[in-house]
Design a protein around this motif. Structure first.
Motif, mmCIF file in Angstrom:
data_model
loop_
_atom_site.group_PDB
_atom_site.id
_atom_site.type_symbol
_atom_site.label_atom_id
_atom_site.label_comp_id
_atom_site.label_asym_id
_atom_site.label_seq_id
_atom_site.Cartn_x
_atom_site.Cartn_y
_atom_site.Cartn_z
ATOM 1 N N VAL A 10 0.830 -1.201 0.000
ATOM 2 C CA VAL A 10 0.000 0.000 0.000
ATOM 3 C C VAL A 10 0.865 1.252 0.000
ATOM 4 N N ARG A 11 0.286 2.304 -0.537
ATOM 5 C CA ARG A 11 0.897 3.624 -0.454
ATOM 6 C C ARG A 11 0.538 4.205 0.916
ATOM 7 N N LYS A 12 1.531 4.506 1.722
ATOM 8 C CA LYS A 12 1.286 4.946 3.093
ATOM 9 C C LYS A 12 0.336 6.135 3.139
ATOM 10 N N GLU A 13 0.562 7.118 2.301
ATOM 11 C CA GLU A 13 -0.263 8.324 2.294
ATOM 12 C C GLU A 13 -1.730 7.991 2.091
ATOM 13 N N ALA A 14 -2.014 7.139 1.108
ATOM 14 C CA ALA A 14 -3.400 6.802 0.794
ATOM 15 C C ALA A 14 -4.025 5.973 1.902
ATOM 16 N N PHE A 15 -3.283 5.014 2.420
ATOM 17 C CA PHE A 15 -3.781 4.149 3.484
ATOM 18 C C PHE A 15 -4.225 4.966 4.691
ATOM 19 N N LEU A 16 -3.382 5.901 5.119
ATOM 20 C CA LEU A 16 -3.719 6.704 6.291
ATOM 21 C C LEU A 16 -4.848 7.686 5.993
ATOM 22 N N GLU A 17 -4.885 8.200 4.766
ATOM 23 C CA GLU A 17 -5.960 9.117 4.379
ATOM 24 C C GLU A 17 -7.318 8.435 4.494
ATOM 25 N N ALA A 18 -7.363 7.136 4.144
ATOM 26 C CA ALA A 18 -8.623 6.389 4.184
ATOM 27 C C ALA A 18 -8.916 5.794 5.557
ATOM 28 N N GLY A 19 -8.043 6.032 6.511
ATOM 29 C CA GLY A 19 -8.319 5.597 7.878
ATOM 30 C C GLY A 19 -7.791 4.234 8.243
ATOM 31 N N GLY A 20 -7.126 3.551 7.307
ATOM 32 C CA GLY A 20 -6.597 2.228 7.617
ATOM 33 C C GLY A 20 -7.705 1.230 7.921
ATOM 34 N N PHE A 21 -7.330 0.171 8.624
ATOM 35 C CA PHE A 21 -8.307 -0.832 9.035
ATOM 36 C C PHE A 21 -9.061 -0.333 10.263
ATOM 37 N N ASP A 22 -10.324 -0.743 10.406
ATOM 38 C CA ASP A 22 -11.127 -0.187 11.495
ATOM 39 C C ASP A 22 -11.543 -1.264 12.493
ATOM 40 N N ASP A 23 -11.792 -0.828 13.730
ATOM 41 C CA ASP A 23 -12.095 -1.787 14.778
ATOM 42 C C ASP A 23 -13.571 -2.139 14.869
ATOM 43 N N VAL A 24 -14.396 -1.603 13.983
ATOM 44 C CA VAL A 24 -15.761 -2.125 13.882
ATOM 45 C C VAL A 24 -15.697 -3.533 13.292
ATOM 46 N N ILE A 25 -14.936 -3.677 12.228
ATOM 47 C CA ILE A 25 -14.737 -4.991 11.618
ATOM 48 C C ILE A 25 -13.774 -5.818 12.466
ATOM 49 N N PHE A 26 -12.711 -5.215 12.937
ATOM 50 C CA PHE A 26 -11.710 -5.796 13.832
ATOM 51 C C PHE A 26 -10.799 -6.785 13.115
ATOM 52 N N PHE A 27 -11.338 -7.866 12.614
ATOM 53 C CA PHE A 27 -10.506 -8.884 11.980
ATOM 54 C C PHE A 27 -11.377 -9.766 11.107
ATOM 55 N N PHE A 28 -10.810 -10.197 9.997
ATOM 56 C CA PHE A 28 -11.402 -11.129 9.034
ATOM 57 C C PHE A 28 -12.313 -10.380 8.073
ATOM 58 N N GLY A 29 -11.851 -10.284 6.827
ATOM 59 C CA GLY A 29 -12.600 -9.537 5.825
ATOM 60 C C GLY A 29 -12.465 -8.039 5.982
ATOM 61 N N GLU A 30 -11.412 -7.622 6.698
ATOM 62 C CA GLU A 30 -11.227 -6.190 6.979
ATOM 63 C C GLU A 30 -10.839 -5.385 5.750
ATOM 64 N N GLU A 31 -10.457 -6.057 4.671
ATOM 65 C CA GLU A 31 -9.965 -5.356 3.491
ATOM 66 C C GLU A 31 -11.072 -4.647 2.702
ATOM 67 N N GLU A 32 -12.293 -5.187 2.717
ATOM 68 C CA GLU A 32 -13.350 -4.665 1.838
ATOM 69 C C GLU A 32 -13.668 -3.198 2.111
ATOM 70 N N ARG A 33 -13.871 -2.845 3.365
ATOM 71 C CA ARG A 33 -14.235 -1.463 3.682
ATOM 72 C C ARG A 33 -13.130 -0.507 3.297
ATOM 73 N N LEU A 34 -11.889 -0.867 3.558
ATOM 74 C CA LEU A 34 -10.771 -0.002 3.198
ATOM 75 C C LEU A 34 -10.672 0.151 1.683
ATOM 76 N N ALA A 35 -10.868 -0.939 0.960
ATOM 77 C CA ALA A 35 -10.753 -0.889 -0.497
ATOM 78 C C ALA A 35 -11.763 0.081 -1.105
ATOM 79 N N VAL A 36 -13.022 -0.016 -0.683
ATOM 80 C CA VAL A 36 -14.030 0.862 -1.286
ATOM 81 C C VAL A 36 -13.839 2.310 -0.841
ATOM 82 N N ASP A 37 -13.335 2.515 0.376
ATOM 83 C CA ASP A 37 -13.076 3.890 0.815
ATOM 84 C C ASP A 37 -11.944 4.525 0.010
ATOM 85 N N LEU A 38 -10.936 3.746 -0.314
ATOM 86 C CA LEU A 38 -9.857 4.271 -1.158
ATOM 87 C C LEU A 38 -10.395 4.644 -2.537
#
Length: 281
Positions: free
Chosen positions: A153-181
């Motif tokens: 990942v590009r660090k700038e973009a990852f942090l801009e989109a908030g990274g992984f979130d603790d609502v999902i916490f673990f397992f399938g955490e990539e989907e929300r980040l992908a669509v936010d990017l």
């Protein structure tokens, strides 16, 4: 000495045996975020891998533990690895070259080879065959998801989109980040000649993973998708038997936070996501 462009970030909990195999295989720099292990991981890493930047979270932060590593990284790009995965020799140099050449690219999805047989991971296969085509300024097929252990990942973009979130916490955490990017205009693409290896151990709790999958599919929909998708994923969980029912029940305490953070996607991103779902992606 050539300056590193990619930092490897690993999040782990109680997987010391796997780490003893994979840590030596990661090109440096490496940041290991330990999610409150009780198997002696931290002490072992300090003694035997002093060149690894160890962060002791003290508790299990789930996927958001990786956010700590990304924030600490001093390179423009970050490659994620699980405790049972590693990058092929030269893969991260190639990934950095691709990211350098494509400034809109936020996530590079690699070809993930599974086990000693080096079977192509199903998610990699879906990304390779993505129906979204290849945009002119991206290096491969456009995607709206990825495997964390096979992503740079590009660090700038990852942090801009908030990274992984603790609502999902673990397992399938990539989907929300992908669509936010994608909603922010960043590109995500599959690049077949960047290779990662993944040797997963047998699932220690297969039913628990089914519960997480059902829970997080619903929560991700609540966070970003139209209500009809929320309804469909909830119905799928109900049809999934006891594990699906438990997944729905475990989603309930997280719903207030998911609703507070709910934000529907731009039409173009939602349309692309629906197209992927129709194709099985």
């Amino acid at each position: 000495m050539k300056q590193a462009r990619v930092t490897v970030v690993v999040a782990s909990k109680d997987r010391l045996r796997a780490l003893t195999r994979t840590l030596p295989m990661h090109p440096r720099p490496v940041i290991l975020v330990d999610n409150g292990s009780t198997d002696g991981t931290a002490g072992f890493v300090r003694r035997h891998f002093p060149d690894v930047h160890l962060v002791e979270a003290g508790t299990n932060l789930g996927a958001p533990a990786r956010n700590i590593g990304v924030r600490l990284a001093e390179t423009p790009y970050v490659a994620f690895a699980d405790d049972d995965s590693w990058w092929a020799p030269g893969a991260l140099e190639r990934a950095a070259d691709v990211l350098d050449a494509h400034p809109r690219l936020a996530v590079l999805g690699a070809r993930v080879l599974v086990g000693p047989q080096e079977r192509l991971d199903t998610v990699s296969e879906l990304m390779r065959d993505s129906p979204l085509g290849t945009e002119p300024d991206l290096p491969g097929p456009s995607v709206l998801g990825f495997l964390a252990c096979g992503a740079v990942v590009r660090k700038e973009a990852f942090l801009e989109a908030g990274g992984f979130d603790d609502v999902i916490f673990f397992f399938g955490e990539e989907e929300r980040l992908a669509v936010d990017l994608a909603a922010r205009g960043w590109g995500l693409a599959y690049v077949d000649d960047v290779v990662a290896h993944h040797h997963p151990s047998p699932a220690r709790d297969p039913r628990g993973r089914q519960v997480l999958a059902a829970r997080n599919a619903v929560l991700t929909a609540v966070l970003r998708r139209p209500w009809r998708v929320v309804a469909r994923r909830s119905f799928d969980a109900l049809r999934g038997g006891p594990a699906g029912w438990e997944g729905l029940r475990s989603a309930v305490p997280r719903l207030p936070r998911a609703l507070a953070e709910r934000r529907e996607l731009p039409l173009a991103v939602e349309t692309a996501r629906r197209r992927l779902e129709r194709s099985g992606g």
